[in-house]
Design a protein around this motif. Structure first.
Motif, mmCIF file in Angstrom:
data_model
loop_
_atom_site.group_PDB
_atom_site.id
_atom_site.type_symbol
_atom_site.label_atom_id
_atom_site.label_comp_id
_atom_site.label_asym_id
_atom_site.label_seq_id
_atom_site.Cartn_x
_atom_site.Cartn_y
_atom_site.Cartn_z
ATOM 1 N N GLU A 1 2.804 2.366 -3.267
ATOM 2 C CA GLU A 1 1.665 2.212 -4.813
ATOM 3 C C GLU A 1 0.795 3.721 -4.072
ATOM 4 O OE1 GLU A 1 -1.307 -0.705 -4.753
ATOM 5 O OE2 GLU A 1 0.480 -2.924 -5.579
ATOM 6 N N GLU A 2 1.557 4.087 -2.889
ATOM 7 C CA GLU A 2 1.163 5.637 -2.986
ATOM 8 C C GLU A 2 1.063 5.757 -4.302
ATOM 9 O OE1 GLU A 2 1.895 7.010 1.025
ATOM 10 O OE2 GLU A 2 0.155 5.878 1.513
ATOM 11 N N LYS A 3 0.737 6.962 -4.525
ATOM 12 C CA LYS A 3 1.258 8.196 -5.326
ATOM 13 C C LYS A 3 1.635 9.460 -4.702
ATOM 14 C CE LYS A 3 -0.354 6.475 -9.305
ATOM 15 N NZ LYS A 3 -0.298 5.195 -9.871
ATOM 16 N N ARG B 1 1.077 -1.043 0.031
ATOM 17 C CA ARG B 1 0.265 -0.064 0.454
ATOM 18 C C ARG B 1 0.937 1.276 -0.027
ATOM 19 N NH1 ARG B 1 -3.621 -0.413 4.957
ATOM 20 N NH2 ARG B 1 -4.204 -1.586 3.537
ATOM 21 N N ILE B 2 1.618 1.457 0.736
ATOM 22 C CA ILE B 2 2.841 2.592 1.262
ATOM 23 C C ILE B 2 3.451 2.645 -0.633
ATOM 24 C CG2 ILE B 2 5.079 3.584 2.168
ATOM 25 C CD1 ILE B 2 4.008 2.364 4.479
#
Length: 55
Positions: free
Chosen positions: A52-54, A49-50
């Motif tokens: 893949e953050e934009k 999740r971290i």
């Protein structure tokens, strides 16, 4: 946005697995062996999740 059912980019997948395994190595002495799999799954999801953050 993180969607768990979608496949991850191979580079992100590899990094997330590495992060999960490295953090397990640090804290596994605090857990029972039966809990390691659950921890790896949760740590992988958080790491992915971290990653893949934009920005």
């Amino acid at each position: 946005m993180f969607i768990q059912s979608q496949p991850a980019d191979p580079a992100i997948h590899d990094k997330a697995l590495r992060i999960a395994n490295e953090t397990l190595f640090i804290i596994r002495c605090l857990m029972r062996e039966e809990e390691w799999g659950d921890y790896l799954r949760e740590a992988y999801i958080i790491a992915r999740r971290i990653l893949e953050e934009k920005p």
